[in-house]
Write an enzyme that holds these catalytic residues in place. Sequence first.
Site, PDB file in Angstrom:
ATOM      1  N   ARG A  10      45.978  39.258  87.355  1.00  0.00           N
ATOM      2  CA  ARG A  10      47.025  39.823  86.490  1.00  0.00           C
ATOM      3  C   ARG A  10      47.645  38.725  85.595  1.00  0.00           C
ATOM      4  NH1 ARG A  10      51.856  39.309  84.313  1.00  0.00           N
ATOM      5  NH2 ARG A  10      52.672  38.553  86.296  1.00  0.00           N
ATOM      6  N   ASP A  11      48.490  37.887  86.181  1.00  0.00           N
ATOM      7  CA  ASP A  11      49.208  36.903  85.360  1.00  0.00           C
ATOM      8  C   ASP A  11      48.230  35.939  84.705  1.00  0.00           C
ATOM      9  OD1 ASP A  11      51.449  35.839  84.222  1.00  0.00           O
ATOM     10  OD2 ASP A  11      52.189  34.830  86.008  1.00  0.00           O
ATOM     11  N   HIS A 203      57.226  31.840  92.346  1.00  0.00           N
ATOM     12  CA  HIS A 203      56.157  32.011  91.350  1.00  0.00           C
ATOM     13  C   HIS A 203      56.342  30.921  90.300  1.00  0.00           C
ATOM     14  CE1 HIS A 203      53.765  34.804  88.590  1.00  0.00           C
ATOM     15  NE2 HIS A 203      54.326  33.993  87.721  1.00  0.00           N
ATOM     16  N   HIS A 205      54.764  28.273  87.264  1.00  0.00           N
ATOM     17  CA  HIS A 205      53.739  27.920  86.282  1.00  0.00           C
ATOM     18  C   HIS A 205      53.695  26.405  86.169  1.00  0.00           C
ATOM     19  CE1 HIS A 205      52.530  31.810  84.463  1.00  0.00           C
ATOM     20  NE2 HIS A 205      53.612  32.205  85.118  1.00  0.00           N
ATOM     21  N   CYS A 236      45.783  30.048  77.671  1.00  0.00           N
ATOM     22  CA  CYS A 236      45.006  30.418  76.499  1.00  0.00           C
ATOM     23  C   CYS A 236      44.855  29.210  75.582  1.00  0.00           C
ATOM     24  CB  CYS A 236      45.704  31.539  75.752  1.00  0.00           C
ATOM     25  SG  CYS A 236      44.859  31.962  74.247  1.00  0.00           S
ATOM     26  N   ASN A 245      49.383  29.576  86.046  1.00  0.00           N
ATOM     27  CA  ASN A 245      50.129  29.513  87.292  1.00  0.00           C
ATOM     28  C   ASN A 245      49.705  28.282  88.090  1.00  0.00           C
ATOM     29  OD1 ASN A 245      49.360  32.632  86.754  1.00  0.00           O
ATOM     30  ND2 ASN A 245      51.402  32.450  87.591  1.00  0.00           N
TER      31      ASN A 245
HETATM   32 ZN    ZN Z   1      53.997  34.237  85.635  1.00  0.00          ZN
END
Ligand code: ZN
Length: 294
Positions: A10-11, A203, A205, A236, A245
């Site tokens: 997902r992320d 969570h 990054h 990206c 992440n």
């Molecule tokens: Zn995230």
Amino acid sequence: MIEICEVGPRDGLQNECKLIPTAQKVELIHRLIDAGIRNIEAVSFVNPKVVPQMADAEEVLSQLPKDLGVRYGGLVLSRSGLERALKTDVEFLHVVTTTSDSFNLKNVKRTVNDSVTELTPVIKEGIQSDRKIVGVLGTAFGCPFEGEVQLAHVLQVAEKFLEAGCSELTLADTTGMANPAQVQNVVNAFFSTFGPDLTLGLHFHNTRGLGLANTLAGYQAGVKKFDSSIAGLGGCPFAPKAVGNVCTEDMVNMFHGMKIETNANLEKLVETSKWMEEVMGRSLDGMLIKAGIA
Ligand code: ZN
């Protein structure tokens, strides 16, 4: 013992420019399960015009193996997202608001208060439909537009999510602004405000290279649940500020080195990351893919 919530499908993928076909998303999840991962944020129920990578959420979920003791989750930002989610058999929902008005207005065109007002009945209906609801508080460690986000404000939003019935909370460092001392401070504040039995996830990054340092700080402050992304997916190459992440296999390697169990198979995770590099057609951010297992 650490509980991993793998958010690569997902992320991770959501922040990759290259569109991945449904069959490869399903294969990725198969490989993660084979590597011992048991919590997977598999999809996001967001507007496919805004996030084309997640347009096949229902299709992905329908093709996943069942009855393997694996819990699949999806991300929900609004009532329309919930309505889509409840038509699937997804088991847990990550119901998200950020905690900064500027970020929330850009992200979902609503203030934080308006998001909380919309999401309160969403949380309640999700629970009535037997889904586990995890409240996710984005920008909890800082906002790229406002800078510092007041801890008191993050705690207020958390309280509203818990009152609505969330069984867990996750604090998300959406744009990678946290540092270890801050993580310790914020986690301590959460446990002292809501009690030591609060199920709290983190969570991170790796935007500024502090992903694993923040993970360790959270662990030392008492957190046992961490989101991470296979190979550190999510950077990206055409959007230099988008960084993935915390990398799942790098995190597992750290914990295993410290003799802390994760139930994941490090060799299989690294194999999956190498496969993922082939799928993405570029080298990915994880360190262990390059260095190998010591
Ligand atoms: Zn995230």
